[in-house]
Design a protein around this motif. Structure first.
Motif, mmCIF file in Angstrom:
data_model
loop_
_atom_site.group_PDB
_atom_site.id
_atom_site.type_symbol
_atom_site.label_atom_id
_atom_site.label_comp_id
_atom_site.label_asym_id
_atom_site.label_seq_id
_atom_site.Cartn_x
_atom_site.Cartn_y
_atom_site.Cartn_z
ATOM 1 N N LYS A 197 -28.858 95.654 -43.595
ATOM 2 C CA LYS A 197 -29.832 94.600 -43.921
ATOM 3 C C LYS A 197 -30.210 94.650 -45.400
ATOM 4 C CE LYS A 197 -32.549 96.437 -40.796
ATOM 5 N NZ LYS A 197 -31.610 97.411 -40.231
ATOM 6 N N LYS A 227 -19.949 95.181 -41.630
ATOM 7 C CA LYS A 227 -19.080 96.377 -41.751
ATOM 8 C C LYS A 227 -17.701 96.122 -41.142
ATOM 9 C CE LYS A 227 -22.937 99.642 -41.910
ATOM 10 N NZ LYS A 227 -23.373 101.021 -41.676
ATOM 11 N N PRO A 260 -30.216 97.006 -36.167
ATOM 12 C CA PRO A 260 -30.411 98.454 -36.012
ATOM 13 C C PRO A 260 -30.375 99.192 -37.348
ATOM 14 C CG PRO A 260 -28.190 97.849 -35.361
ATOM 15 C CD PRO A 260 -28.933 96.563 -35.589
ATOM 16 N N CYS A 292 -18.782 91.875 -44.824
ATOM 17 C CA CYS A 292 -18.804 93.207 -45.404
ATOM 18 C C CYS A 292 -19.852 93.122 -46.509
ATOM 19 C CB CYS A 292 -17.436 93.584 -45.966
ATOM 20 S SG CYS A 292 -17.495 95.122 -46.891
ATOM 21 N N LEU A 338 -14.689 98.621 -41.874
ATOM 22 C CA LEU A 338 -14.518 99.983 -41.371
ATOM 23 C C LEU A 338 -13.495 100.033 -40.239
ATOM 24 C CD1 LEU A 338 -18.210 101.254 -41.515
ATOM 25 C CD2 LEU A 338 -16.317 101.772 -43.056
#
Ligand SMILES: Nc1nc2c(ncn2[C@@H]2O[C@H](COP(=O)(O)OP(=O)(O)OP(=O)(O)O)[C@@H](O)[C@H]2O)c(=O)[nH]1
Ligand SMILES: [Mg+2]
Lengths: 196, 165
Positions: A25, A142, A20, A169, A145
């Protein structure tokens, strides 16, 4: 579709990073670029909007070394993740040898991940590929986070077939090479089995 | 439905032939450089003044360009646009599709002209196409006969791990 060049003793494979919008990416490719020695990488090309969103694709050629006297090259591409760029995503999937699905681990992106994975299956199918039969790995990006979906929830929803999966990450590079290596390995194993 | 698709294979003999055809096209069209690229963006052959060019990037962007204009063509009900031409201040680039599957790129400047390039590309394309067909026949035969030398038949986990040292 790998390109086996007996004349130049080279093999070229195409890897596509899918996922998404804003999942990371492009950041994966940037990190690979930064951490690869200059003689093993080509120029990274990013066709992006003014706000750094991928517009058509990123491209990074890697020449990692030799296998049995054949120079082994991987061409890494990212697709644009934003929903309305679907026509471009289809083009970039053409001739793919292996796919990395980069998921965004943030809770609020869970639906976007699911939607993107469905979109990947549809687009592959349109070209006569079956996701279950091609080299495929998943990266949960991620992980740094705070607002994470729990890992087992991501696994259940995005990876029911239990393909190789990695927490990452991309900003710091954690998990980035593990992911690349896993998909490259699957591709080489496919080549070992021989062409159909 | 297909899983893994068959690979494009290039052998010495056909490669030499392709380079010969490209050299001939380069000379007869007074071009600066001639490239043959596969539709997925992989460089097949390059000849001419290529030392200052990033040929890998050129191949990938050319294929992206052809893919994007092919998408446009479909939208307006065309099969594809088989020739693209970009005119620069000094250098021009002529891109055409050969036999539906490989892309021929000719870079030229004022020493040549679009007319001449067009003419020579037409002839060269037929030669390229014939060679690519030969290549298809050959790789089908080799695949049928089990393939004498799949260079990857013997690879080990160690080989793969070594790549990522
Ligand atoms: N905190 C954190 N931020 C990340 C991570 N990976 C990427 N980002 C950030 O997320 C934003 C989007 O990253 P991109 O790599 O551009 O995302 P993309 O998937 O290429 O997005 P599109 O091109 O729109 O499809 C950037 O600001 C990155 O710095 C990560 O692991 N952790
Ligand atoms: Mg991007």
């Amino acid at each position: 579709m790998a390109f086996i060049n007996y004349a130049a003793r080279e093999i070229n494979c195409k890897i596509v990073y899918y996922g998404p919008g804003l999942c990371g990416k492009t950041t994966n490719l940037q990190m690979i670029y930064q951490r690869t020695s200059p003689d093993a990488r080509g120029k990274m090309i990013s066709l992006a909007t003014e706000t750094e969103r991928t517009l058509f694709f990123d491209f990074l050629p890697l020449a990692l070394g030799d296998i049995r006297g054949f120079k082994t090259r991987f061409h890494l591409y990212t697709v644009p993740g934003q929903v309305f760029y679907d026509a471009s995503r289809k083009l970039i999937l053409k001739g793919v040898d292996g796919v990395v699905f980069v998921a965004d681990s943030q809770e609020e992106r869970l639906d976007a991940n699911i939607e993107s994975l469905e979109n990947l299956k549809d687009n592959l199918e349109e070209q006569g590929y079956d996701l279950e039969k091609i080299p495929f790995v998943i990266q949960y990006n991620k992980r740094d986070l705070p607002n994470q979906s729990p890992l087992d929830e991501l696994q259940e929803l995005l990876n029911p077939d239990q393909v190789p999966e990695f927490e990452a990450c991309a900003l710091t590079g954690e998990g980035v090479f593990e992911t690349l290596k896993a998909v490259a390995k699957q591709i080489l194993i496919e080549l070992k089995k021989g062409r159909r | 439905m297909l899983g893994y698709q068959s690979s494009l294979v290039m052998y010495d003999e056909e490669y030499q032939r392709i380079v010969e055809i490209a050299d001939k096209l380069l000379r007869e069209s007074n071009a600066k450089a001639v490239f043959l690229v596969d539709r997925n963006g992989q460089l097949i052959a390059a000849t001419g003044e290529t030392e200052h060019l990033d040929t890998t990037s050129l191949a990938s962007l050319t294929a992206g360009n052809i893919a994007a204009t092919g998408g446009l063509a479909k939208l307006i009900g065309e099969k594809e646009f088989s020739i693209l031409f970009h005119e620069g201040e000094k250098d021009n680039i002529h891109i055409s599709i050969v036999g539906g599957r490989v892309i021929l790129v000719v870079i030229f400047d004022q020493r040549s002209s679009l007319g001449l390039v067009r003419l020579r590309v037409k002839k060269g394309s037929e030669d390229f196409d014939r060679t690519m067909e030969e290549l298809d026949r050959k790789s089908a035969e080799e695949a049928g006969s089990g393939g004498p030398q799949n260079p990857f038949a013997e690879i080990t986990d160690d080989d793969i791990d070594n790549l990522f040292r």
